[in-house]
Write a protein that holds these residues in place. Structure first.
Motif, PDB file in Angstrom:
ATOM      1  N   LYS A 165       8.845  -0.053  -5.407  1.00  0.00           N
ATOM      2  CA  LYS A 165       9.946   0.173  -6.341  1.00  0.00           C
ATOM      3  C   LYS A 165      10.552  -1.144  -6.803  1.00  0.00           C
ATOM      4  O   LYS A 165      11.072  -1.248  -7.913  1.00  0.00           O
ATOM      5  CB  LYS A 165      11.044   1.021  -5.675  1.00  0.00           C
TER       6      LYS A 165
ATOM      7  N   VAL B 190       0.864  -1.180   0.000  1.00  0.00           N
ATOM      8  CA  VAL B 190       0.000   0.000   0.000  1.00  0.00           C
ATOM      9  C   VAL B 190       0.900   1.229   0.000  1.00  0.00           C
ATOM     10  O   VAL B 190       1.783   1.341   0.849  1.00  0.00           O
ATOM     11  CB  VAL B 190      -0.909  -0.019   1.245  1.00  0.00           C
ATOM     12  N   PRO B 191       0.705   2.138  -0.954  1.00  0.00           N
ATOM     13  CA  PRO B 191       1.598   3.300  -1.036  1.00  0.00           C
ATOM     14  C   PRO B 191       1.330   4.293   0.082  1.00  0.00           C
ATOM     15  O   PRO B 191       0.269   4.272   0.699  1.00  0.00           O
ATOM     16  CB  PRO B 191       1.234   3.912  -2.392  1.00  0.00           C
ATOM     17  N   GLY B 192       2.282   5.157   0.312  1.00  0.00           N
ATOM     18  CA  GLY B 192       2.111   6.218   1.297  1.00  0.00           C
ATOM     19  C   GLY B 192       3.009   7.381   0.955  1.00  0.00           C
ATOM     20  O   GLY B 192       3.855   7.287   0.063  1.00  0.00           O
TER      21      GLY B 192
ATOM     22  N   ASN C  45       6.738   1.725   0.138  1.00  0.00           N
ATOM     23  CA  ASN C  45       7.161   2.376  -1.106  1.00  0.00           C
ATOM     24  C   ASN C  45       8.389   1.673  -1.692  1.00  0.00           C
ATOM     25  O   ASN C  45       8.513   1.535  -2.911  1.00  0.00           O
ATOM     26  CB  ASN C  45       7.463   3.857  -0.854  1.00  0.00           C
TER      27      ASN C  45
END
Lengths: 385, 385
Positions: free
Chosen positions: A286, A269-271, A282
Motif C-alpha cells: 500500500k 510479496v502479497p498475501g 500488504n
C-alpha cells in the motif's frame, strides 16, 4: 604527539574502490577506535576526518570526553585488546575489511553509517556480486518458506547473490536455497556467537560459496537492539530487499524502511488479508513497494540498476571536506549545549541559533558524543541524553 | 406512416434524471425494438436517434436489413410477444425501467452500451444508492469467502449497496452478507432462469432489501457468452469493483477490465503467489489496481467520488446530436462496404477513405448491423461478419 597515521579523509561514499589499503598498524588503530565507548560509525568518520587518522583520534578521545562533560571517561579499547581480537579473528578465518579498501562492498560503502571495519568469514568475492536481500517472518508459513526458496533459486539463476539474516523461517529458507550459488548471512552478534545457535551448521554450509559478515566484536552476544542495527547492513549490502512474510511491527519492516532510506528498492510479496503474516507485506505494498509473485518481478527492476553501476546519485554527493578540528571557546560551547535538550534538534538550527560556525558545532557535538551525552537521530537531528 | 412516438434523442450519458417517462405504448415499442434480431444497446440508441423513436425504427428495420444485404430478414419482435413479456413480467413483480427514466440507475446510464430497458425485481430504491461490486472465483477458498463477507458487511455499514453476479463462491458470500443491508444480483439470463438454480433461495432472500436486474428476456437461458456481457452491468452499476479471488483468465478479470474501460475504480485483494486463486488479483495489482485488505481501503477511494455526484466527466460528454437518417447513394454504400473486411477498422478511417460523410457511414453501418453482417468492437472499430 599526534601521529597522523591515516591521511585520507573518509567520505565513505562514492570513493573509487581499492584506492587505499590499511597497514596492519592502521587496522589495529581503526579497530581500537571503533571498539571504544561512544564511537559509532558516523562518529568514527568524523573523528578520523578531524584528526587525520585513527591513532590521532584515539589520543584526542580523553580530551573530547572531558570537554563534552563526561561524568566518567569512556573506555578506550587498548592495543592489547584489539590485537587479541585480530588474532582470534584470524584463527577463525575472519578478515577485517576497511571502508575504502578494494574488498569493501561497494553498495554498503554508500550508506551514511557504513561500518568502518567489516568482519568477513567465507568468500570475499560474493560481496562484489550484485546482491538481493530476502527477509521475512521467523514464524513463516510453509507457503512463505517455499516461496522464499523458489525466489532465492530464481534470483541465483539470474546471477544475484542472496543476503539474509540467518533467522528462522524465511531467512533460513532463503539461505538454504542459495548455499551453492552464493549467500551472505549478516550477523547481529559476533562471529563466535551465532544466533540462533541451531543455525551454526547452516552458516558453515554457506561459507564455501558465500560469506558471513558482522560489525560486532567476535564474542558479542546479540541483544534485541542489535537486530535493527544489523538490518541496515542487510539492506545496505543489497540492491533491493524482498520482504516475503511480515507481521505488523516486525523486524523485516525495519529492514524495509532502512532500505527505502538508503535508496534501495523495496519489494513485497502479497498475501491474504486474513493471514497475519501478510499484514506487514500488504502494508508495504500500500505504501508503494513493488509487488512480487515471481523472480522476473525483481529482475525487471534491478537489471537496469545494475547497468548504471555503483556511482552515487547526485543527492548523495560526499559532503565538502570538513575543516580540521577547531577548538570552540567556552562561551560557544555553553551556547550550543544550552540550545540542546531531549527534543531532537537539527544541526542547521544549532549553527543558526548559536551564531557559531558549522565546524564549531560539529566539534562540540563530537565532544558531547564521546562524553556519552549525545544521541544522533536520522535527518541530522541530535538530542541530549 | 412513421409515428414518432418518442421525440427525445437518447444520449444515455449525463442526461438529467427523471426528465422522461415512457407511455405504456412507448415501453412496448422499446421492448419490441431491443428484442428484435441484430439490435443491441448501441444500435438501439442509433435507431431511436435516427428515426425519432422506437416505433419508427421498428418500421424502418426491414428496409435497413434489405439495403444492408441481409441473407434473410431478421426477426422483428411482434407487439404480441412484447405484450406477453410485459404481462409475464408484471405477474412476477418485474418492472422495466427505461434509459432516461428517474428509476434508471444513474451510473449505469453513463456507459456506452447501457441496456435501453432494465428488468428489475425487488427494491428500485437500492439502485439509487451508491453501489460497490464484489466479485471473484466460483471456486473460492474459505478465506476468500470469509473476506468477501467481511468486506460486504463493512461496505454496507459505510452506506454502500453490494452488487454481484449470484455465482457460487465469492459472489454468493458477498450477497449473503448484505441481504439485510441491500444487495443487487445481476443476472446473465432472464428473471425466470436463475443461474445457478441452487441460488434461487438466495435471490429471493435478497429481494426484500435489494434487487435482481436483467436485460435479457424473462425466460432467457444464460449461455456462456452472456456472462461477460452481463459483467459490464455489474461494473456499470457500481462506483468500483472489488475482485476478491480470481484465477488467471477468469470472468472476474473481464469485469475488472470493463470497470476500467467504464472509468470505475478497480480494487483487488492480494493473495499468496502460491495460490492459483490469487493469480488474477495479484496480476491486477501489478497493473495498478488498488490493494484492499480492509473496508477502509475501498471507502477512502470512493467517498470523494460520491461527493462529486453523478456528473459525467468532460471526456464522456454526449456526442453531438446525430443528424436524421440520410439515405446513402448506391455507390457510397458499395464504397463503404468495399472498405470493410474481417479485420476491425475504425469508423473514422471509413469516413476518410470512403470520402463520404459521418452520417452516411453511420447509416450504412446501421444497415449492415440490422442485416446481421456487422460486428462492433470496442473503440469504434467495426468488422464485416
Amino acid at each position: 604527539m599526534v601521529v597522523v597515521c591515516y591521511r585520507h579523509k573518509i567520505s565513505g561514499r562514492g570513493r573509487a574502490l581499492g584506492e587505499r589499503k590499511l597497514s596492519e598498524e592502521q587496522r589495529l588503530d581503526w579497530l581500537r577506535l571503533i571498539r571504544s565507548d561512544n564511537v559509532g560509525p558516523r562518529t568514527f568518520r568524523d573523528l578520523v576526518n578531524y584528526y587525520g587518522g585513527a591513532r590521532a583520534a584515539l589520543e584526542a578521545l580523553p580530551g573530547l570526553a572531558r570537554r563534552g562533560g563526561a561524568a566518567a571517561p569512556g573506555r578506550i579499547c587498548s592495543a592489547e585488546e584489539a590485537a587479541a581480537e585480530l588474532k582470534a579473528a584470524r584463527a577463525r578465518g575472519v578478515v577485517f575489511v576497511a571502508l575504502g579498501e578494494a574488498d569493501y562492498p561497494s553498495r554498503l560503502q554508500m550508506i551514511d553509517d557504513a561500518p568502518p571495519l567489516l568482519a568477513v568469514r567465507g568468500q570475499l568475492a560474493i560481496l562484489a556480486r550484485p546482491l538481493v536481500a530476502i527477509v521475512g517472518s521467523r514464524n513463516a508459513s510453509a507457503a512463505g518458506a517455499k516461496f522464499a526458496e523458489r525466489l532465492a533459486r530464481g534470483l541465483a539463476d539470474a546471477g544475484f547473490g542472496i543476503v539474509s539474516g540467518l533467522a528462522r523461517g524465511i531467512d533460513a529458507a532463503a539461505h538454504r536455497a542459495s548455499l551453492d550459488s552464493g549467500t551472505v548471512a549478516v550477523l547481529a552478534g559476533g562471529h563466535e556467537r551465532i544466533y540462533p545457535a541451531e543455525h551454526v551448521d547452516l552458516l558453515e554450509a554457506a561459507l564455501p560459496h558465500g560469506a558471513a559478515v558482522s560489525e560486532m566484536p567476535l564474542t558479542w552476544e546479540p541483544r534485541a537492539r542489535d537486530f535493527p542495527r544489523r538490518n541496515r547492513l542487510i539492506s545496505g549490502l543489497s540492491l533491493g530487499v524482498v520482504i516475503v512474510e511480515a507481521a505488523r511491527r516486525s523486524g523485516s519492516l525495519i529492514t524495509a524502511r532502512l532500505a527505502g532510506e538508503q535508496g534501495r528498492e523495496v519489494f513485497a510479496v502479497p498475501g491474504s488479508p486474513l493471514d497475519p503474516r501478510a499484514e506487514g507485506t500488504n502494508g508495504l505494498l500500500k505504501q508503494g513497494a513493488i509487488l512480487v509473485t515471481e523472480t522476473a518481478d525483481v529482475v525487471a527492476v534491478l537489471e537496469p540498476i545494475l547497468g548504471r553501476g555503483f556511482e552515487p546519485t547526485p543527492a548523495r554527493e560526499p559532503a565538502p571536506e570538513a575543516p580540521g578540528p577547531s577548538e570552540p571557546g567556552e562561551d560557544e560551547r555553553s551556547r550550543i549545549v544550552g540550545l540542546l535538550g531531549p527534543t531532537p534538534t537539527s544541526i542547521d538550527d544549532l549553527v543558526r541559533l548559536s551564531q557559531t560556525s558549522p565546524a564549531v558545532v560539529r566539534t562540540v557535538l563530537l565532544e558531547l558524543e564521546i562524553a556519552g551525552r549525545l544521541e544522533r537521530h536520522g535527518g541530522s537531528l541530535v538530542s541530549l541524553l
